[in-house]
Design an enzyme around this catalytic site. Structure first.
Site, PDB file in Angstrom:
ATOM      1  N   ASP A 101       0.861  -1.176   0.000  1.00 21.47           N
ATOM      2  CA  ASP A 101       0.000   0.000   0.000  1.00 21.47           C
ATOM      3  C   ASP A 101       0.909   1.242   0.000  1.00 21.47           C
ATOM      4  O   ASP A 101       1.442   1.620  -1.028  1.00 21.47           O
ATOM      5  CB  ASP A 101      -0.896  -0.107   1.238  1.00 21.47           C
ATOM      6  N   VAL A 151      -9.686  -3.616   0.211  1.00 22.96           N
ATOM      7  CA  VAL A 151     -10.058  -4.977  -0.175  1.00 22.96           C
ATOM      8  C   VAL A 151      -9.902  -5.959   0.989  1.00 22.96           C
ATOM      9  O   VAL A 151      -9.087  -5.757   1.885  1.00 22.96           O
ATOM     10  CB  VAL A 151      -9.232  -5.470  -1.383  1.00 22.96           C
ATOM     11  N   ASP A 157      -7.826  -8.589   5.769  1.00 21.20           N
ATOM     12  CA  ASP A 157      -8.886  -8.422   6.758  1.00 21.20           C
ATOM     13  C   ASP A 157      -9.387  -6.989   6.859  1.00 21.20           C
ATOM     14  O   ASP A 157      -8.741  -6.041   6.440  1.00 21.20           O
ATOM     15  CB  ASP A 157      -8.376  -8.819   8.140  1.00 21.20           C
TER      16      ASP A 157
HETATM   17  P1  IMP Z   1       1.785  -0.289   3.969  1.00 18.00           P
HETATM   18  O1  IMP Z   1       2.861  -0.211   4.983  1.00 18.00           O
HETATM   19  O2  IMP Z   1       0.986   0.982   3.903  1.00 18.00           O
HETATM   20  O3  IMP Z   1       2.262  -0.699   2.596  1.00 18.00           O
HETATM   21  O4  IMP Z   1       0.730  -1.306   4.542  1.00 18.00           O
HETATM   22  C1  IMP Z   1       0.605  -2.581   4.115  1.00 18.00           C
HETATM   23  C2  IMP Z   1      -0.348  -3.305   5.041  1.00 18.00           C
HETATM   24  O5  IMP Z   1      -1.547  -2.552   5.222  1.00 18.00           O
HETATM   25  C3  IMP Z   1      -0.763  -4.631   4.462  1.00 18.00           C
HETATM   26  O6  IMP Z   1       0.106  -5.674   4.836  1.00 18.00           O
HETATM   27  C4  IMP Z   1      -2.159  -4.790   5.029  1.00 18.00           C
HETATM   28  O7  IMP Z   1      -2.091  -5.384   6.306  1.00 18.00           O
HETATM   29  C5  IMP Z   1      -2.670  -3.395   5.184  1.00 18.00           C
HETATM   30  N1  IMP Z   1      -3.550  -3.009   4.067  1.00 18.00           N
HETATM   31  C6  IMP Z   1      -3.287  -2.086   3.114  1.00 18.00           C
HETATM   32  N2  IMP Z   1      -4.298  -1.985   2.244  1.00 18.00           N
HETATM   33  C7  IMP Z   1      -5.232  -2.873   2.638  1.00 18.00           C
HETATM   34  C8  IMP Z   1      -6.523  -3.259   2.123  1.00 18.00           C
HETATM   35  O8  IMP Z   1      -7.039  -2.753   1.102  1.00 18.00           O
HETATM   36  N3  IMP Z   1      -7.182  -4.224   2.818  1.00 18.00           N
HETATM   37  C9  IMP Z   1      -6.677  -4.817   3.931  1.00 18.00           C
HETATM   38  N4  IMP Z   1      -5.472  -4.500   4.439  1.00 18.00           N
HETATM   39  C10 IMP Z   1      -4.759  -3.530   3.801  1.00 18.00           C
END
Ligand code: IMP
Ligand code: MG
Length: 177
Positions: A101, A151, A157
């Site tokens: 993300d 999602v 989740d």
């Molecule tokens: P990042 O550090 O922002 O890249 O976060 C990644 C983490 O956020 C993932 O491993 C998920 O646990 C959570 N996450 C990000 N987008 C979603 C989504 O659309 N649905 C569920 N969990 C998400």
């Protein structure tokens, strides 16, 4: 407020794509042994389906991290809740994520793992939301690029629910009901 889930990627599509990723990974690492690192909990379903389809010897290890921040936005400050059981030194490491993300969680994790001197370090994610990227992350294998929607399913989740859905769906809050 009622939660409403619509199918984005069917189980058939997800499994077919995982088969393709496994073939590509098996070719790229031919002759080697792979250490798959499953990032709990979101990646468990993806990791098991991928591992079964990789035609190389694989080892598995698990890591659990939590990022401080509110429910939908990670802050970049990452806490290791459960570390790996074994060393990754001199191993060909493939980190398996559910979704990239902002990229904050992974950039932290990859730096940490790099400092442990693996023979190689690669990243495989089932889903990628490139529009949301804040920190650059080099993703080696991507299942699907998806739009900026929340999602659930196939491991992902919302407040710990919906992980076991066999497909990936978009979660929306239906305020009219
Ligand atoms: P990042 O550090 O922002 O890249 O976060 C990644 C983490 O956020 C993932 O491993 C998920 O646990 C959570 N996450 C990000 N987008 C979603 C989504 O659309 N649905 C569920 N969990 C998400
Ligand atoms: Mg996660």
């Amino acid at each position: 407020m009622k939660e409403n889930i619509s199918v984005l990627l069917s189980e058939e599509r997800v499994l077919a794509r995982i088969g393709e990723l496994a073939e590509q990974i098996s070719r790229d690492f031919a002759g080697k042994e792979l250490k798959l690192i499953c990032i709990l909990k979101g990646s468990i379903f993806f990791t098991t389906e991928l591992a079964k389809r990789i035609s190389l010897p694989v080892k598995l290890d698990f890591m659990s991290v939590s990022s401080y921040g509110d429910k939908t936005e990670s802050s970049g400050r990452v806490k290791i809740v459960k570390d790996l059981d074994e060393s990754v030194e001199n191993e060909h490491v493939l980190v398996i994520e559910d979704i990239v993300d902002s990229g904050r969680t992974l950039s932290f994790l990859l730096e940490l793992l790099k400092s442990r001197r693996p023979a190689s370090l690669s990243l495989c994610t089932l889903l990628d939301k490139p529009e949301r990227r804040v920190v650059e992350v080099n993703v080696d294998y991507t299942g699907f690029e998806i739009p900026d929607e929340f999602v659930v399913g196939f491991g992902l989740d919302y407040a710990q629910r919906y992980r076991a859905l066999p497909y990936v769906g978009v979660l929306r809050m239906d305020e009219s009901r």
